[in-house]
Design a protein around this motif. Structure first.
Motif, PDB file in Angstrom:
ATOM      1  N   PRO A  58      36.422  55.637  62.439  1.00 48.69           N
ATOM      2  CA  PRO A  58      36.686  54.952  63.725  1.00 48.69           C
ATOM      3  C   PRO A  58      35.486  54.910  64.663  1.00 48.69           C
ATOM      4  N   ARG A  59      34.621  55.895  64.588  1.00 50.22           N
ATOM      5  CA  ARG A  59      33.475  55.921  65.496  1.00 50.22           C
ATOM      6  C   ARG A  59      32.337  55.013  65.042  1.00 50.22           C
ATOM      7  N   LEU A  60      32.419  54.540  63.809  1.00 50.58           N
ATOM      8  CA  LEU A  60      31.385  53.632  63.291  1.00 50.58           C
ATOM      9  C   LEU A  60      31.876  52.204  63.445  1.00 50.58           C
ATOM     10  N   VAL A  61      31.380  51.509  64.448  1.00 47.59           N
ATOM     11  CA  VAL A  61      31.801  50.131  64.709  1.00 47.59           C
ATOM     12  C   VAL A  61      30.629  49.203  64.450  1.00 47.59           C
ATOM     13  N   MET A  62      30.968  47.947  64.172  1.00 48.66           N
ATOM     14  CA  MET A  62      29.925  46.945  63.976  1.00 48.66           C
ATOM     15  C   MET A  62      29.314  46.602  65.324  1.00 48.66           C
ATOM     16  N   PRO A  63      28.004  46.289  65.374  1.00 42.11           N
ATOM     17  CA  PRO A  63      27.067  46.162  64.242  1.00 42.11           C
ATOM     18  C   PRO A  63      26.327  47.461  63.900  1.00 42.11           C
ATOM     19  N   TRP A  64      26.663  48.555  64.620  1.00 41.36           N
ATOM     20  CA  TRP A  64      25.949  49.813  64.384  1.00 41.36           C
ATOM     21  C   TRP A  64      26.245  50.371  63.001  1.00 41.36           C
ATOM     22  N   ARG A  65      27.415  50.049  62.476  1.00 38.91           N
ATOM     23  CA  ARG A  65      27.765  50.512  61.134  1.00 38.91           C
ATOM     24  C   ARG A  65      26.795  49.943  60.106  1.00 38.91           C
ATOM     25  N   SER A  66      26.565  48.631  60.164  1.00 36.56           N
ATOM     26  CA  SER A  66      25.650  48.018  59.195  1.00 36.56           C
ATOM     27  C   SER A  66      24.204  48.436  59.455  1.00 36.56           C
ATOM     28  N   ALA A  67      23.879  48.733  60.721  1.00 36.55           N
ATOM     29  CA  ALA A  67      22.530  49.234  61.017  1.00 36.55           C
ATOM     30  C   ALA A  67      22.325  50.607  60.381  1.00 36.55           C
ATOM     31  N   LEU A  68      23.366  51.464  60.440  1.00 37.52           N
ATOM     32  CA  LEU A  68      23.272  52.778  59.809  1.00 37.52           C
ATOM     33  C   LEU A  68      23.130  52.644  58.298  1.00 37.52           C
ATOM     34  N   GLY A  69      23.897  51.721  57.713  1.00 34.02           N
ATOM     35  CA  GLY A  69      23.764  51.485  56.275  1.00 34.02           C
ATOM     36  C   GLY A  69      22.370  51.027  55.920  1.00 34.02           C
ATOM     37  N   GLY A  70      21.801  50.128  56.742  1.00 36.19           N
ATOM     38  CA  GLY A  70      20.429  49.680  56.513  1.00 36.19           C
ATOM     39  C   GLY A  70      19.423  50.806  56.658  1.00 36.19           C
ATOM     40  N   LEU A  71      19.668  51.709  57.609  1.00 37.58           N
ATOM     41  CA  LEU A  71      18.764  52.846  57.799  1.00 37.58           C
ATOM     42  C   LEU A  71      18.785  53.774  56.587  1.00 37.58           C
ATOM     43  N   LEU A  72      19.977  54.011  56.033  1.00 34.89           N
ATOM     44  CA  LEU A  72      20.076  54.855  54.841  1.00 34.89           C
ATOM     45  C   LEU A  72      19.361  54.197  53.659  1.00 34.89           C
ATOM     46  N   ALA A  73      19.556  52.886  53.514  1.00 30.89           N
ATOM     47  CA  ALA A  73      18.845  52.181  52.445  1.00 30.89           C
ATOM     48  C   ALA A  73      17.345  52.220  52.689  1.00 30.89           C
ATOM     49  N   GLY A  74      16.934  52.075  53.952  1.00 32.87           N
ATOM     50  CA  GLY A  74      15.517  52.118  54.285  1.00 32.87           C
ATOM     51  C   GLY A  74      14.893  53.468  53.992  1.00 32.87           C
ATOM     52  N   ALA A  75      15.662  54.539  54.182  1.00 31.95           N
ATOM     53  CA  ALA A  75      15.137  55.867  53.870  1.00 31.95           C
ATOM     54  C   ALA A  75      14.808  55.990  52.384  1.00 31.95           C
ATOM     55  N   LEU A  76      15.632  55.383  51.542  1.00 31.56           N
ATOM     56  CA  LEU A  76      15.366  55.399  50.103  1.00 31.56           C
ATOM     57  C   LEU A  76      14.205  54.472  49.744  1.00 31.56           C
ATOM     58  N   VAL A  77      14.125  53.317  50.417  1.00 28.35           N
ATOM     59  CA  VAL A  77      13.009  52.398  50.172  1.00 28.35           C
ATOM     60  C   VAL A  77      11.692  53.050  50.586  1.00 28.35           C
ATOM     61  N   ALA A  78      11.721  53.854  51.656  1.00 34.49           N
ATOM     62  CA  ALA A  78      10.505  54.523  52.115  1.00 34.49           C
ATOM     63  C   ALA A  78       9.949  55.460  51.048  1.00 34.49           C
ATOM     64  N   VAL A  79      10.850  56.091  50.293  1.00 37.58           N
ATOM     65  CA  VAL A  79      10.431  57.011  49.234  1.00 37.58           C
ATOM     66  C   VAL A  79      10.163  56.284  47.928  1.00 37.58           C
ATOM     67  N   LEU A  80      11.014  55.286  47.617  1.00 33.21           N
ATOM     68  CA  LEU A  80      10.926  54.566  46.344  1.00 33.21           C
ATOM     69  C   LEU A  80      11.014  53.060  46.633  1.00 33.21           C
ATOM     70  N   PRO A  81       9.897  52.385  46.829  1.00 35.44           N
ATOM     71  CA  PRO A  81       9.917  50.967  47.218  1.00 35.44           C
ATOM     72  C   PRO A  81      10.650  50.065  46.237  1.00 35.44           C
ATOM     73  N   SER A 114      24.159  49.648  51.794  1.00 33.39           N
ATOM     74  CA  SER A 114      24.018  48.291  52.335  1.00 33.39           C
ATOM     75  C   SER A 114      25.334  47.534  52.309  1.00 33.39           C
ATOM     76  N   VAL A 115      26.014  47.558  51.166  1.00 37.40           N
ATOM     77  CA  VAL A 115      27.223  46.750  50.993  1.00 37.40           C
ATOM     78  C   VAL A 115      28.413  47.361  51.730  1.00 37.40           C
ATOM     79  N   SER A 116      28.642  48.653  51.558  1.00 35.45           N
ATOM     80  CA  SER A 116      29.827  49.289  52.132  1.00 35.45           C
ATOM     81  C   SER A 116      29.786  49.352  53.650  1.00 35.45           C
ATOM     82  N   SER A 117      28.585  49.277  54.227  1.00 39.26           N
ATOM     83  CA  SER A 117      28.472  49.320  55.686  1.00 39.26           C
ATOM     84  C   SER A 117      28.742  47.973  56.333  1.00 39.26           C
ATOM     85  N   GLY A 118      28.880  46.930  55.530  1.00 37.38           N
ATOM     86  CA  GLY A 118      29.249  45.630  56.083  1.00 37.38           C
ATOM     87  C   GLY A 118      28.199  44.557  55.989  1.00 37.38           C
ATOM     88  N   SER A 119      27.001  44.840  55.486  1.00 37.54           N
ATOM     89  CA  SER A 119      26.000  43.782  55.310  1.00 37.54           C
ATOM     90  C   SER A 119      26.446  42.886  54.159  1.00 37.54           C
TER      91      SER A 119
END
Length: 445
Positions: free
Chosen positions: A262-285, A322-327
């Protein structure tokens, strides 16, 4: 004695339908070309690389981390409007429209969702680009049917034809596009659907190949069996990949559960998903994008076993984020990468065990098809698609065997495919008969 009004000429509806068929094929192909060209433009001009993975490697770590988050934020902002719209825009909605005649496709919603998907993909999100291309084809079929005043029957067929055209334009696989509609969407080879779908697929593929190129998108390859007994190893591969694909589908469902907090609302939810994906891209492009570039490298044998293992783990988590967060975006191409990687790992394990196997790239290719079959429950489409993607006829028998086994194992573990599971969430359940897909009536206690 009153005269009856003259009946409309019987050829006029047929001519309008033929015009719609041509326009939906060319429109779906043109949209795919523009969508892909716009992504390439951003990668070349802003990323300074020939593809998204090269651009990610060249970018500083802070940009790898933040770009997917910004893209997710923008995609989620547009997604707020899409979520409020009554019309649907996914493959599940296409299935409802074609099979049940419950048409909820709207062109404005599809265009906004396509833009949202483009922003998420262009920023490095772990998403497939095939989703908006397929969905646009179906929505274009509905829009043209309204403009041309077609009957509901012809509207449903034109939506199916547009879906096939979008699939063909996305992957340059016309035969697999036809089978996608017949196996996944319709569920039966009805002649009224087959002929228009074939025509639309040919037209869309011809235009796409004239602009993009004719060769298989993963390059022409030549794999072979070490011996006929190797078919037993490919049968085992079908089971191995089905288990991996089921784990990936459950990971996606788990991610959706987490991001529905409930505390994760759009568009911050998809931003968080993108941040998690970005953390992995930062380590493994190599995690960035839809997985096309690392899959090509796996097919060429450019990775070691440990590298492929880490890549698959990171890609599955990044795609889930990326997908589950709503992007909005597809999981079809990431699933191909998953299957290719599992096939490569499987061949490596066989080699370490002393088994006589052919090149690991052949197992990766068959693994791609097996993973697709396991998630879509469409073995013929998956086998033909892998064949068209590679142009390798010698791998036909392993493809058919592995996809059949992967589909059987996957259906035993989970009756729903990735598409019918979405329908079941809405209260629409299917079962497949010799007459096609039938809706299951809710049980009465």
């Amino acid at each position: 004695m009153s005269r009856l009004p003259p009946s409309p000429h019987p050829t006029r509806p047929a001519l309008r339908f033929a015009l719609g068929l041509l326009l939906v094929a060319l429109g779906a192909a043109a949209f795919a070309i523009v969508f892909r060209a716009a992504l390439s433009f951003v990668v070349h001009r802003l990323g300074n690389g020939p593809d998204v993975v090269s651009a990610a490697r060249a970018a500083p770590v802070w940009l790898r981390l933040t770009a997917p988050a910004v893209g997710g934020l923008l995609a989620g902002t547009l997604g707020l409007w899409v979520a409020r719209a009554p019309a649907g825009q996914g493959v599940a909605d296409v299935m409802e429209a074609v099979v049940l005649g419950r048409v909820r496709l709207a062109m404005p919603v599809t265009l906004v969702k396509s833009l949202s998907s483009w922003l998420a993909i262009a920023s490095g999100g772990s998403l497939g680009r095939e989703g908006p291309l397929i969905q646009f084809g179906g929505a274009l079929g509905k829009w043209l049917s309204d403009v041309l005043a077609l009957s509901m029957k012809r509207t449903r067929v034109l939506i199916a034809a547009g879906t096939a055209a979008g699939f063909a334009a996305a992957y340059n696989t016309p035969l697999a596009a036809v089978l996608f509609v017949l196996e996944v969407v319709v569920g039966v080879a009805a002649l009224d659907t087959v002929v228009p779908v074939l025509v639309a697929t040919v037209a869309a593929s011809a235009l796409t190949r004239a602009v993009v190129g004719e060769g298989p998108i993963y390059g022409v390859r030549a794999f072979h069996l070490a011996s006929p007994l190797e078919l037993l190893w490919f049968a085992g591969l079908g089971v191995f990949v089905a288990l991996g694909a089921q784990a990936f589908m459950r990971l996606l469902s788990f991610g959706e559960h987490l991001f529905r907090h409930p505390r994760l609302v759009m568009p911050w939810r998809s931003a968080l998903g993108g941040l998690l994906a970005g953390a992995l891209v930062a380590v493994l492009p190599e995690v960035a994008g839809n997985g096309y570039e690392p899959l090509n490298a796996i097919l060429d044998g450019q990775y070691g076993l440990q590298g492929v293992l880490w890549l698959l783990l990171a890609k599955c988590v990044a795609t889930t984020a990326s997908v589950s967060s709503g992007s909005p975006g597809g999981v079809f191409t990431p699933t191909l990468l998953l299957g290719g990687g599992l096939g490569f790992l499987y061949a490596g394990l066989l080699g370490h065990a002393g088994a006589s196997v052919a090149a690991a790239g052949g197992y990766a290719l068959v693994g791609m098809a097996a993973a697709t079959a396991a998630t879509t429950h469409a073995p013929m489409m998956a086998a033909v698609m892998a064949f068209e993607l590679s142009g390798d006829y010698a791998i036909a028998l392993p493809l058919l065997l592995a996809t059949a086994i992967a589909t059987s194992v996957s259906r035993w573990l989970r009756p729903d495919s990735v598409y019918t599971a979405e329908l079941r969430k809405r209260g629409v359940a299917w079962h497949l008969t010799l007459d096609g897909r039938k809706r299951e009536e809710p049980s009465r206690s």
